[in-house]
Structure formats: C-alpha cells, structure tokens
Design a protein around this motif. Structure first.
Motif, short mmCIF file in Angstrom:
data_model
loop_
_atom_site.label_atom_id
_atom_site.label_comp_id
_atom_site.label_asym_id
_atom_site.label_seq_id
_atom_site.Cartn_x
_atom_site.Cartn_y
_atom_site.Cartn_z
N SER A 301 -31.97 -12.52 10.15
CA SER A 301 -31.00 -11.44 9.99
C SER A 301 -31.18 -10.81 8.62
CB SER A 301 -29.56 -11.95 10.16
OG SER A 301 -29.25 -12.90 9.15
N ARG A 327 -30.45 -6.85 17.61
CA ARG A 327 -29.12 -6.26 17.86
C ARG A 327 -28.45 -6.03 16.52
NH1 ARG A 327 -27.72 -6.63 23.23
NH2 ARG A 327 -28.97 -8.08 24.48
N GLU A 329 -24.61 -5.70 14.34
CA GLU A 329 -23.47 -6.61 14.24
C GLU A 329 -22.47 -6.43 15.37
OE1 GLU A 329 -22.42 -2.89 12.04
OE2 GLU A 329 -24.15 -4.21 12.23
N SER A 330 -22.49 -5.27 16.06
CA SER A 330 -21.59 -5.03 17.18
C SER A 330 -22.18 -5.51 18.51
CB SER A 330 -21.26 -3.54 17.27
OG SER A 330 -22.43 -2.78 17.57
N GLY A 331 -23.42 -6.01 18.48
CA GLY A 331 -24.06 -6.47 19.71
C GLY A 331 -24.90 -5.44 20.41
N ARG A 332 -24.97 -4.21 19.85
CA ARG A 332 -25.78 -3.16 20.47
C ARG A 332 -27.26 -3.44 20.25
NH1 ARG A 332 -25.09 2.89 18.37
NH2 ARG A 332 -25.87 1.80 16.51
N ARG A 333 -28.04 -3.28 21.30
CA ARG A 333 -29.47 -3.59 21.23
C ARG A 333 -30.21 -2.54 20.41
NH1 ARG A 333 -32.12 -7.20 24.37
NH2 ARG A 333 -34.39 -7.11 24.39
N THR A 358 -33.30 -12.42 17.27
CA THR A 358 -33.36 -13.69 17.99
C THR A 358 -34.68 -13.77 18.73
OG1 THR A 358 -32.22 -12.69 19.90
CG2 THR A 358 -30.86 -13.87 18.29
#
Length: 390
Positions: A301, A327, A329-333, A358
């Motif tokens: 990260s 991604r 921090e909001s989870g958007r790819r 990841t």
C-alpha cells in the motif's frame, strides 16, 4: 512405502481365512532375530569404526517396533481393519523418528548468523533490495539473512523477469551459478537496489555507489540514484497491446515488441516508463506525490496525491504476472498495467488517496473451482454407489 505393505489386502485375506495372524508374529520374530544377528556380526567393525551407541539405540527402536506390531496383529486378529490402521500409524511414527534423527531441523541463524554486516543492513530504514557480488550472498539464501535480493536461483523463476535482468544487467539465465555481470547498470536504480554486498576490501562497482560499511565480513555500497519501490516517472510512453494478448502475460518482452529494446536501453528510469496501454505515443505524467509505502506478504500500500485534473501513472518494481490488483481506500478498483516489461503500473485518479495492492495467484480461482467440482463429483458418485448397494 507404507502402501507397499498392502495392508488392505492383508485385512481382506484375514477376513476370508486365507492367512492367519500368527504369520505376522512369526515374521516380526524373524526380522528381530535377523537384526540382532547382524548387530552381533558387526561388533568387530564397530570396534574399529565406532558408532556402537547409535547402533544399539537403532536396534532397540527396531525391536520395539516389531514387538508392538506383533502384539497388535494378535490383539486385533478378529478386527483386521484396526490392525491395518494401527500399523500405518506405527510405520509413520517410526519413519518420522528416523527422519528427525538423520535430518534435524536447524534455526536459520545457523545459515546466516547475525554478523556485523547483517546488523548494519537490518538497522537501515525503509524498503529496499540488495544484490551480492561474488560469493558474499548466493541467490535464494538471502531469505535466511532476511534480505530481498533481485537475483533468483529457482527452477520455477519467471523467464521474462530473468530475461529483463539479463538484458539490462548481464545475468545469463542458462548458467547454474548465475552472477550479475554489471553491478553499475542503471536498471538497478529502478529495481530498488539500494545496497550491494561485496567481499572485504572490494572497490565500488561504479560512480553511483559509495561505501557505507567496511569490515572483516564484507563491504556494503549504497546506491545514490536508487528509486523507491513505487514512483511516478516524468513521462509515460504508451505501447499498444498485442492483437491477441493472453492474460496473465507469460512473456512480457514479446508483449512489448520492439519497445522492449527501448526499455532495456534506458539510462534514466525516473524519466520515462513504458506502459502497455491503449493508444500510443508519449505523454507527460502529471505531478504525483507517493509516500508511506508499506509491504507485507501478498500485499502492499502507499499514499498518493495527483495534482491537476488528469490521471497519472505510478510504476512499481513488482513483477506483474496477472496476480496483482489495486483498489483505493473506498474499495474502488484501479486499473493496472504492465510497465517496463514484466512490472506493475497503476493508473491514479486526481486527488489524494490510499492505494491498496493485493496479490492472488492467477490460477487460484480456476484451480479452486476445479478442485471443488471434483470433490463434489466424487462425493456424488460415492453416494450413488452406496444407494445402489442398499
């Protein structure tokens, strides 16, 4: 080895009356007598070569195993399946004991004790890689020293990465004992090689290196031009995708085509990055700040801030075989690319955000699905056969 005993066949023969449990008892007694006879026969040789204590202990273990096997065979004569299970456990325990006696496990410090040169490197802050010159640090043994080496010594090493290393630094991948031939190659800046380990009294590999440690156990040189593990180049040269590209890309050099020759000839890796992307041509990369890079097993990260209204590229010296995904921090790819050959690049949208990387092996999902489907099929077949039997 245990399967060679055909214990299931013995259990079946015992149930059908084709053999008797006393056969196991007699066989165990014969083996014990043979072992004792051999021990006595070799007593003269032991006086010359030694090893009497070891042989006595081994004989005692063997006799104990044979005695337990004979007792189990007689005690379970009416339930041969229990004998088969018990003998399997007994053989496994005996093999485990023999393995432990002949192949002891040792602490990694026995391979690389905490010498002064290692203590110096472990005290350095930040994330960095190293390389060794001569016999100081053999590839793959660096894991015992808790150092990340750019060289490899693995039968399953990625060909496109080793090809990149050979074309940029001189690392013939056909050699068994591979060595970096040019420790002053500019590509070491991009690969995040901050330190080179060399023998005591060695000269610096080139002008970009300065001596930071000297001792009887070796010399360490620091790279003054090293790039961070994740950085933003000033320019990006986009390379069109091949017409029918496989994913994951197995040969990055072939995917980049003629542009790969430009990649390996680069002198300033902070200036230009080659990215396998839609379109073509060179563009200016918007100003990007990258900080707080962290890395752990199968994850990394970092924080970014992109100035201006255009997206930017961040390049990482992590090999991308299709397993890395990104991604925010909001989870958007976030979209990932191949850069500088087999390495990873991420497209960053304007603004400040945290990028989370990841890694999952590319074939893990397909392999897990095939394994689960096979297991369910076997269970269904077994249930169907059991239903027909009833």
């Amino acid at each position: 080895m245990i399967a060679a005993f055909e214990l299931d066949r013995y259990a079946r023969d015992l149930r059908e009356g084709r053999t008797r449990p006393w056969a196991i008892v007699v066989s165990a007694g014969a083996l014990a007598a043979a072992g004792g006879g051999l021990f006595i026969y070799l007593r003269g040789l032991r006086r010359v070569m030694g090893g009497a204590h070891f042989q006595k202990w081994q004989l005692a273990v063997i006799l104990a195993v044979l005695l337990i096997a004979a007792v189990m065979a007689w005690a379970t004569r009416t339930a041969p399946a229990f004998f088969a299970a018990g003998l399997s456990v007994l053989c496994g325990a005996e093999l485990l004991y023999q393995w432990h006696a002949l192949n002891r496990t040792y602490s990694p410090t026995a391979f690389f004790p905490e010498t002064p040169i290692l203590r110096f490197l472990h005290d350095q802050a930040g994330t960095f890689r190293v390389a060794g010159r001569g016999p100081v640090l053999f590839p793959s043994t660096n894991v015992f020293a808790r150092l990340e080496d750019i060289r490899t010594h693995d039968a399953l090493e990625r060909r496109d990465y080793v090809q990149f290393l050979d074309r940029t630094c001189g690392y013939p991948y056909d050699d068994y004992f591979k060595k970096l031939q040019n420790l002053d190659a500019p590509a070491l800046d991009f690969l995040n090689v901050r330190y080179v380990l060399a023998e005591a009294g060695s000269a610096a590999p080139g002008p970009r290196w300065r001596e930071v440690y000297a001792g009887s156990d070796g010399t360490v040189f620091e790279n003054g031009h090293v790039l961070a593990r994740a950085f933003a180049p000033r320019r990006v040269r986009r390379v069109p995708h091949p017409p029918h590209r496989p994913w994951p890309v197995l040969e990055a050099a072939r995917a980049f085509g003629h542009a790969f020759d430009e990649v390996i000839a680069a002198a300033d890796w902070s200036d230009t990055a080659w990215v396998l992307d839609e379109g073509a041509g060179e563009i200016a990369n918007p100003p990007v700040e990258i900080a707080d890079y962290r890395e752990r097993t199968n994850a990394a990260s970092f924080s970014t801030r992109v100035d201006g209204g255009e997206p930017a590229y961040a390049v990482l010296s992590l090999v991308q075989d299709g397993g890395w995904s990104a991604r925010d921090e909001s989870g958007r790819r976030l979209i990932t690319f191949l850069a500088n050959g087999p390495f990873l690049a991420v497209r960053l949208e304007p603004g400040t955000r945290r990028v989370l990387l990841t890694y999952r092996p590319p074939g893990l999902g397909v392999g897990s699905f095939v394994s689960a489907a096979t297991l369910l099929t076997l269970v269904a077949i077994a249930a169907a056969r059991r239903a027909r039997t009833r």
